[in-house]
Design a protein around this motif. Sequence first.
Motif, PDB file in Angstrom:
ATOM      1  N   ARG A  20      43.207 -19.381  -4.358  1.00 36.23           N
ATOM      2  CA  ARG A  20      43.587 -20.797  -4.471  1.00 36.23           C
ATOM      3  C   ARG A  20      43.329 -21.545  -3.173  1.00 36.23           C
ATOM      4  N   HIS A  21      43.264 -20.819  -2.053  1.00 35.19           N
ATOM      5  CA  HIS A  21      42.989 -21.464  -0.764  1.00 35.19           C
ATOM      6  C   HIS A  21      41.503 -21.784  -0.586  1.00 35.19           C
ATOM      7  N   VAL A  22      40.647 -21.065  -1.301  1.00 29.74           N
ATOM      8  CA  VAL A  22      39.212 -21.181  -1.074  1.00 29.74           C
ATOM      9  C   VAL A  22      38.489 -21.835  -2.249  1.00 29.74           C
ATOM     10  N   ASN A  23      38.947 -21.593  -3.456  1.00 28.53           N
ATOM     11  CA  ASN A  23      38.225 -22.023  -4.659  1.00 28.53           C
ATOM     12  C   ASN A  23      37.916 -23.516  -4.666  1.00 28.53           C
ATOM     13  N   GLU A  24      38.831 -24.341  -4.159  1.00 22.62           N
ATOM     14  CA  GLU A  24      38.627 -25.794  -4.186  1.00 22.62           C
ATOM     15  C   GLU A  24      37.457 -26.244  -3.312  1.00 22.62           C
ATOM     16  N   TYR A  25      36.986 -25.362  -2.428  1.00 18.56           N
ATOM     17  CA  TYR A  25      35.873 -25.700  -1.536  1.00 18.56           C
ATOM     18  C   TYR A  25      34.518 -25.248  -2.098  1.00 18.56           C
TER      19      TYR A  25
END
Length: 317
Positions: A20-25
């Motif tokens: 969830r910390h990386v997927n949005e990027y």
Amino acid sequence: MSIQRVSSKWTKTAILQRSRHVNEYIPVTRKYSSQTLERMTELFPANFIKPDRGTYGNGVMRVRTVHTTITVPRSADSTAESISDEASDESTSPESVESEPIPPTMSDITTYHLQHGTEERVFHSLTELENALNERIQKRDYIIQQGIPLMTHEGLPFDLRVLTQKNPQHSWETTGILGRVAAPGKIITNIHGGGRLATFEELVLPQLKREGYQKLEHELHRLGIHTAVQLQSSFPRLKEIGIDIALDDHGRPWILEVNTLPGIYAFGLLPDKEAYRKIKRYAIAYGRLPSKKGKAKKTTSKASKAQASAIKRRTAR
């Protein structure tokens, strides 16, 4: 124990999408197929098609979907017939029909612009585009990724490389950020493809000003660590990563690709020599680079062998 390397772009992307910390990027990324080509060209004005395994930007292609509305003039005969049919029950004189202006019709045309290197070809159907792509792809694995419009510097697009390493305390630490400016007419920024190095500050500060620049720097440092931690959950012997970051028109960062064998010597060409010394120190600590002691031992060993050979020669005489 050897440092772990992961060559498949799709494998790394699939793992990062779970965080969830990386997927949005991560831009929308799919395995390449005729179905995903059709869907992605419908969704986005630009897409990049990349080899699943490859370095230095080799084999990367860009497809732009261009929608154009054109005016098609209508013939006087067909217009007159249409008006005559509509007015058959009305008292309309031929003179009034002839004097009316002939309205044009509008037609929407979609073309596909495929660029590889500096060469661009235009196709008028998805089938033509797919055939041209298949000539280059053949049976190799490729991915297709949503194109991010890159921020520019002096009219040329640029991206960033974020370096994150294991420090001597075995924790992840982001140790460097550099910029790469594309050569004129190129779709990639890689130095091997003609791009040039630049500092993060040189490229970003004029765009985002001091507050935005500092905020982005902190965000990229955190993103580097989150990305490394997520990949290490599947690849425990990972020690270093290089993240290729795109900045869009609003300064938002996007992860284009993650490299598990990142180049580190480019950082030595930048003005901050202290940062480069730290990068090398960490690389020595986890075994990427040989230690100075190791070099000294090798040098001493070679000297000892040379001395021994000289003694043997003198003794033989």
